[in-house]
Design an enzyme around this catalytic site. Structure first.
Site, PDB file in Angstrom:
ATOM      1  CE1 TYR A 150      -3.775   2.417   0.611  1.00 39.08           C
ATOM      2  CE2 TYR A 150      -2.348   3.348   2.301  1.00 39.08           C
ATOM      3  CZ  TYR A 150      -3.472   3.438   1.500  1.00 39.08           C
ATOM      4  OH  TYR A 150      -4.275   4.546   1.592  1.00 39.08           O
ATOM      5  CE  LYS A 154      -3.583   5.064  -1.888  1.00 42.41           C
ATOM      6  NZ  LYS A 154      -4.608   5.600  -2.822  1.00 42.41           N
TER       7      LYS A 154
END
Length: 244
Positions: A150, A154
């Site tokens: 994650y 990002k």
């Protein structure tokens, strides 16, 4: 306010949470909004709440045929797109040593592939004054335990805005990243519980989680002419978490 009067917006992941809050704010400021998400029941509920200036299209940002259908619907009804809020996201915890290819694919298919094609497929319908907003995260700057995929995705989203600002030179289309930290969505409340909400809230200098409406307000700013001299930027709406 009417900063978005007459504008057409597409919001992915728009049926709940930050996406729904942004849709409310966009409509309040005069926009017509297309919501794109995977669950028809959530989309139906969102449109019923938002009223006549909202439409819903069911699909996944990782499915290019679904995105083609989304933009065909937008073109048929509105002709052009002024604002794209690529907000759909995925992420779960797996610590180093336990990460699987499936975990990587799930995260990057939504956060990277989905963001790329949500924006790219909108370009033929966009023109000067258009705004692309990508949802980043404080995790893309700070990292977080067991959130390798994650956090990396990002960080990648952040770089997409920098690269696309170069690619879009001369078009009049801006691209920026909106990076929240933990946000008090219905899903977060359910997943964290009362104690979890307190724990996450205590991590930033403002000592609370964000209200989705606060993130929606920041999205409306990036969508509007008020941010007309911003591109390739990251707007952190994170209670100061990643700023210290």
């Amino acid at each position: 306010m009417s900063r978005l009067n007459g504008k057409t917006a597409v919001i992915t992941g728009g049926a709940t949470g930050i996406g729904l809050a942004a849709a409310k704010r966009f409509i309040d400021e005069g926009a017509f909004v297309f919501l794109f998400a995977r669950r028809q029941d959530k989309l139906d509920a969102a449109v019923a709440e938002l009223g006549p200036n909202a439409r819903a299209v069911k699909g996944s940002v990782s499915d290019l045929a679904d995105l083609d259908r989304l933009y065909a619907t937008v073109k048929a009804e509105r002709g052009t797109v002024d604002i794209v809020f690529a907000n759909a996201g995925a992420g779960s915890q797996l610590a180093l040593g336990k990460i699987t290819p499936e975990h990587i694919d799930e995260t990057f298919d939504t956060n990277i592939k989905g963001s790329i094609f949500t924006a790219q497929k909108a370009l033929p319908l966009m023109g000067k004054g258009g705004s692309i907003i990508l949802t980043g995260s404080s995790a893309g700057t700070t990292g977080a335990p067991a959130m390798s995929a994650y956090s990396a995705s990002k960080a990648g989203v952040r770089n997409l805005a920098k690269t696309w600002a170069e690619d879009l030179k001369g078009t009049g289309i801006r691209v920026n990243v909106l990076s929240p930290a933990s946000t008090l969505t219905d899903l977060a409340k359910e997943a964290l519980g009362e104690e979890g909400v307190k724990t996450f809230g205590a991590m930033n200098p403002l000592q609370r989680m964000a209200d989705p409406a606060e993130i929606g307000a920041a999205a409306a700013f990036l969508a509007s002419p008020d941010s007309s001299y911003m591109t390739a930027s990251e707007l952190a709406v994170d209670g100061g978490l990643a700023q210290l």
